[in-house]
Design a protein around this motif. Structure first.
Motif, mmCIF file in Angstrom:
data_model
loop_
_atom_site.group_PDB
_atom_site.id
_atom_site.type_symbol
_atom_site.label_atom_id
_atom_site.label_comp_id
_atom_site.label_asym_id
_atom_site.label_seq_id
_atom_site.Cartn_x
_atom_site.Cartn_y
_atom_site.Cartn_z
ATOM 1 N N HIS A 20 25.304 41.543 69.098
ATOM 2 C CA HIS A 20 25.286 42.991 68.868
ATOM 3 C C HIS A 20 24.425 43.702 69.915
ATOM 4 C CE1 HIS A 20 24.541 46.868 67.004
ATOM 5 N NE2 HIS A 20 23.249 46.592 66.977
ATOM 6 N N LEU A 21 23.282 43.091 70.261
ATOM 7 C CA LEU A 21 22.382 43.694 71.249
ATOM 8 C C LEU A 21 22.851 43.498 72.691
ATOM 9 C CD1 LEU A 21 18.924 42.656 69.712
ATOM 10 C CD2 LEU A 21 19.980 44.920 69.652
ATOM 11 N N ARG A 22 23.907 42.710 72.861
ATOM 12 C CA ARG A 22 24.464 42.411 74.194
ATOM 13 C C ARG A 22 23.419 41.786 75.108
ATOM 14 N NH1 ARG A 22 28.236 47.828 75.276
ATOM 15 N NH2 ARG A 22 29.489 47.611 73.365
ATOM 16 N N LEU A 23 22.671 40.860 74.568
ATOM 17 C CA LEU A 23 21.638 40.194 75.352
ATOM 18 C C LEU A 23 22.263 39.242 76.363
ATOM 19 C CD1 LEU A 23 19.059 39.281 72.539
ATOM 20 C CD2 LEU A 23 19.049 41.271 74.062
ATOM 21 N N PRO A 24 21.736 39.195 77.580
ATOM 22 C CA PRO A 24 22.268 38.265 78.579
ATOM 23 C C PRO A 24 21.939 36.806 78.237
ATOM 24 C CG PRO A 24 20.325 39.387 79.418
ATOM 25 C CD PRO A 24 20.668 40.048 78.128
ATOM 26 N N SER A 28 12.317 37.471 70.511
ATOM 27 C CA SER A 28 11.507 38.679 70.362
ATOM 28 C C SER A 28 12.350 39.922 70.103
ATOM 29 C CB SER A 28 10.649 38.897 71.612
ATOM 30 O OG SER A 28 11.456 39.050 72.762
ATOM 31 N N LYS A 29 13.601 39.903 70.571
ATOM 32 C CA LYS A 29 14.502 41.042 70.374
ATOM 33 C C LYS A 29 15.223 40.972 69.027
ATOM 34 C CE LYS A 29 14.025 42.940 74.525
ATOM 35 N NZ LYS A 29 13.483 44.303 74.723
ATOM 36 N N VAL A 30 15.450 39.759 68.533
ATOM 37 C CA VAL A 30 16.301 39.560 67.359
ATOM 38 C C VAL A 30 15.498 39.500 66.064
ATOM 39 C CG1 VAL A 30 17.930 37.967 66.252
ATOM 40 C CG2 VAL A 30 18.092 38.411 68.711
ATOM 41 N N ASP A 31 14.377 38.825 66.073
ATOM 42 C CA ASP A 31 13.598 38.631 64.855
ATOM 43 C C ASP A 31 13.125 39.969 64.293
ATOM 44 O OD1 ASP A 31 12.190 37.015 62.893
ATOM 45 O OD2 ASP A 31 10.354 37.545 63.944
ATOM 46 N N GLY A 32 13.524 40.259 63.076
ATOM 47 C CA GLY A 32 13.131 41.503 62.416
ATOM 48 C C GLY A 32 14.069 42.672 62.627
ATOM 49 N N MET A 33 15.112 42.504 63.437
ATOM 50 C CA MET A 33 16.021 43.620 63.688
ATOM 51 C C MET A 33 16.898 43.911 62.476
ATOM 52 S SD MET A 33 19.144 42.123 66.052
ATOM 53 C CE MET A 33 20.156 43.590 65.753
ATOM 54 N N LYS A 34 17.418 45.138 62.421
ATOM 55 C CA LYS A 34 18.329 45.568 61.360
ATOM 56 C C LYS A 34 19.751 45.597 61.911
ATOM 57 C CE LYS A 34 14.643 46.723 58.899
ATOM 58 N NZ LYS A 34 14.203 45.977 57.697
ATOM 59 N N LEU A 35 20.663 45.000 61.186
ATOM 60 C CA LEU A 35 22.053 44.956 61.623
ATOM 61 C C LEU A 35 22.940 45.576 60.546
ATOM 62 C CD1 LEU A 35 23.939 43.979 63.898
ATOM 63 C CD2 LEU A 35 24.178 41.815 62.651
ATOM 64 N N PRO A 36 23.576 46.734 60.828
ATOM 65 C CA PRO A 36 24.462 47.355 59.845
ATOM 66 C C PRO A 36 25.648 46.451 59.523
ATOM 67 C CG PRO A 36 23.895 48.891 61.615
ATOM 68 C CD PRO A 36 23.439 47.533 62.053
ATOM 69 N N ALA A 82 16.071 37.424 60.319
ATOM 70 C CA ALA A 82 14.827 36.675 60.512
ATOM 71 C C ALA A 82 15.081 35.454 61.378
ATOM 72 C CB ALA A 82 14.254 36.245 59.164
ATOM 73 N N ASP A 83 14.424 35.390 62.515
ATOM 74 C CA ASP A 83 14.431 34.159 63.315
ATOM 75 C C ASP A 83 13.165 33.395 62.939
ATOM 76 O OD1 ASP A 83 14.506 32.084 65.070
ATOM 77 O OD2 ASP A 83 14.936 33.291 66.836
ATOM 78 N N ARG A 84 13.095 33.020 61.711
ATOM 79 C CA ARG A 84 11.966 32.270 61.154
ATOM 80 C C ARG A 84 12.444 31.759 59.802
ATOM 81 N NH1 ARG A 84 7.603 37.036 60.393
ATOM 82 N NH2 ARG A 84 8.493 37.813 62.338
ATOM 83 N N SER A 128 19.127 32.325 59.606
ATOM 84 C CA SER A 128 20.036 31.240 59.979
ATOM 85 C C SER A 128 20.511 31.463 61.402
ATOM 86 C CB SER A 128 21.258 31.195 59.040
ATOM 87 O OG SER A 128 22.084 32.325 59.241
ATOM 88 N N GLY A 129 21.100 30.417 61.977
ATOM 89 C CA GLY A 129 21.668 30.558 63.310
ATOM 90 C C GLY A 129 22.795 31.561 63.354
ATOM 91 N N THR A 130 23.524 31.674 62.252
ATOM 92 C CA THR A 130 24.628 32.635 62.201
ATOM 93 C C THR A 130 24.125 34.054 62.391
ATOM 94 O OG1 THR A 130 25.994 31.241 60.753
ATOM 95 C CG2 THR A 130 26.437 33.611 60.745
ATOM 96 N N VAL A 131 23.134 34.466 61.610
ATOM 97 C CA VAL A 131 22.700 35.860 61.670
ATOM 98 C C VAL A 131 21.961 36.168 62.972
ATOM 99 C CG1 VAL A 131 22.641 36.097 59.172
ATOM 100 C CG2 VAL A 131 20.564 35.421 60.357
ATOM 101 N N THR A 132 21.190 35.220 63.481
ATOM 102 C CA THR A 132 20.499 35.476 64.749
ATOM 103 C C THR A 132 21.497 35.565 65.901
ATOM 104 O OG1 THR A 132 20.053 33.095 65.035
ATOM 105 C CG2 THR A 132 18.327 34.436 64.018
ATOM 106 N N THR A 133 22.549 34.759 65.842
ATOM 107 C CA THR A 133 23.585 34.827 66.873
ATOM 108 C C THR A 133 24.287 36.173 66.847
ATOM 109 O OG1 THR A 133 23.958 32.430 66.844
ATOM 110 C CG2 THR A 133 25.740 33.802 67.698
ATOM 111 N N LEU A 134 24.656 36.635 65.657
ATOM 112 C CA LEU A 134 25.331 37.933 65.557
ATOM 113 C C LEU A 134 24.416 39.063 66.028
ATOM 114 C CD1 LEU A 134 27.328 37.787 62.197
ATOM 115 C CD2 LEU A 134 28.091 37.293 64.510
ATOM 116 N N GLY A 135 23.134 38.953 65.718
ATOM 117 C CA GLY A 135 22.197 39.966 66.185
ATOM 118 C C GLY A 135 22.111 40.022 67.698
#
Length: 341
Positions: free
Chosen positions: A252-256, A261-269, A324-326, A242-249
Motif C-alpha cells: 500500500h505504501l509502495r515501498l521499494p 519502521s514505515k509499516v509497524d503501527g500504520m493504519k490501513l483502511p 503490527a510488525d511485532r 502477521s506477514g500477511t498484514v505487514t506485506t499488504l501495508g
C-alpha cells in the motif's frame, strides 16, 4: 487431529540463564512457526528493550504436514540449519535469559517430540510447543502498545503458517487489555495454500472458498461475544500481526523494499486491503515473487493470507486495520524482563 504436543513431556521450563553475569544482561526470544524461524536478542531499556541482533528465515517446517501428519525430513533439515544459526548467535552474544517456543506445526505433528529432542541435542535450544492460548497471549503482549485507548473493544489476530489466532479484547479504565475470549483456527497460509492452490495459484473460486471456511469457523465466536453489534456501535478496533498484514501495508505504501519502521503501527483502511488483495490476485506467482515486498519465499502464500484477512474484515467491518510488525518474540522478551523484576 491435534496431537498432545508434549504437554506431559514439555511442561513450561523456567527461562534458561547462562552462567556468569554482565552489566547489561541480554535476552533472547525465539519463535519457531509453521513457516518461519525468527529470533530477537535484546537488552533492557527504560522504555522497554533495544534489539541487539535478530534472525528470520522461512523454513516451511509445516510443509505437507496437513496431508501426512508428520514433519518431513527436508523441512526438519531446513529448520535445523536455521536453528543452528540462532544457537551460534546466542552463544556468541553470551545471552543470559532465553525462551524458545514452537507453535502449530509442532503441536500437530506426530513426530514433533522426536524433532524437538533432536533440536535440543544438536543445537542446545530447548523448544517448548506452546498451546494456542499461550501463543495468542504472547502475541498480544508484544503488540498491545499499539491499541487505541479511545476504543474499549479490540479484535487482535495473528495469521500464521498453520493456524490463525483471534482474540476478543476489552480495555480497562487504565488501558490494559483483558482477554475476554480467544479462538485458534486450524487455518494458516501454508495449510490453506497446500489445500486450495493449484500450481502455486489460488483461483477466484478457491479464494472465495477460503473466505467461506474462515467465516464458518468464526461465526460462533462472533455470535457469543456479540461482536457484530459492538462493531456497528463503533466500539471496536482491529489490530493484526502477521506477514500477511505487514506485506499488504508495505505494498500500500509502495515501498521499494520492506521497511519495518514505515509499516509497524500504520493504519490501513479496509478499502485498501480489498484493493491491494484484488491486484495481487491478478498477478501470477512469478509477478508476485518479483515484487520487492513479497519475494519468492512468500509469493505462493500471500493470496491465502489475503483471503483469510478479507474474511475477517467482511464479517467485522471495523473499517480500518492497525498493522503490527511485532508479536510473539516481543511478547516473550517483555515477559522475560518482567520476570526479573
Amino acid at each position: 487431529m491435534v496431537s498432545n504436543y508434549t504437554q506431559q513431556r514439555r511442561r513450561r521450563k523456567p527461562p534458561f540463564r547462562r552462567q556468569g553475569s554482565t552489566p547489561a544482561p541480554l535476552y533472547a526470544a525465539l519463535d519457531l512457526g509453521t513457516n518461519n524461524c525468527r529470533m530477537l536478542i535484546a537488552k533492557r531499556t527504560q522504555q522497554g528493550f533495544h534489539v541487539i541482533d535478530s534472525f528470520s528465515r522461512i523454513t516451511r517446517l509445516g510443509e505437507d504436514l496437513a496431508q501426512s501428519g508428520l514433519l518431513s525430513q527436508d523441512a526438519m533439515e531446513r529448520t535445523l540449519k536455521a536453528l543452528s544459526v540462532c544457537s551460534k548467535k546466542i552463544q556468541s552474544r553470551n545471552v543470559q535469559f532465553i525462551r524458545s517456543v514452537a507453535t502449530e506445526a509442532c503441536r500437530r505433528a506426530k513426530n514433533a517430540d522426536l524433532f524437538l529432542d533432536r533440536v535440543e541435542r544438536e543445537t542446545g535450544i530447548s523448544l517448548e510447543a506452546i498451546p494456542p492460548i499461550e501463543e495468542a497471549s504472547l502475541a498480544l503482549t508484544g503488540c498491545a502498545s499499539l491499541l487505541n485507548l479511545q476504543k474499549p473493544k479490540a479484535l487482535v489476530f495473528d495469521i500464521g503458517g498453520g493456524s490463525t489466532e483471534i482474540m476478543w479484547i476489552e480495555l480497562d479504565r487504565v488501558g490494559d487489555p483483558q482477554v475476554v475470549d480467544v479462538i485458534s483456527l486450524p487455518i494458516g497460509v501454508v495449510t490453506v495454500s497446500e489445500k486450495y492452490a493449484s500450481a502455486q495459484e489460488v483461483t477466484a473460486q478457491n479464494y472465495q472458498a477460503i473466505q467461506d471456511r474462515v467465516t464458518e469457523e468464526i461465526s460462533a465466536f462472533s455470535e457469543r461475544n456479540q461482536i457484530a453489534e459492538q462493531v456497528r456501535a463503533g466500539q471496536v478496533q482491529m489490530l493484526g500481526t502477521s506477514g500477511t498484514v505487514t506485506t499488504l501495508g508495505a505494498i500500500h505504501l509502495r515501498l521499494p523494499r520492506y521497511l519495518r519502521s514505515k509499516v509497524d503501527g500504520m493504519k490501513l483502511p479496509f478499502d485498501e486491503i480489498y484493493r491491494v488483495s484484488e491486484n495481487l490476485t491478478k498477478m501470477d506467482c512469478d509477478q508476485r515473487a518479483a515484487h520487492p515486498c513479497i519475494g519468492s519465499n512468500r509469493a505462493d502464500l500471500v493470496l491465502a493470507g489475503c483471503a483469510i484477512l478479507e474474511a475477517l474484515c467482511k464479517l467485522w467491518p471495523v473499517g480500518e486495520l492497525t498493522i503490527a510488525d511485532r508479536g510473539i518474540r516481543e511478547g516473550i522478551l517483555l515477559k522475560l524482563m518482567r520476570e526479573q523484576d
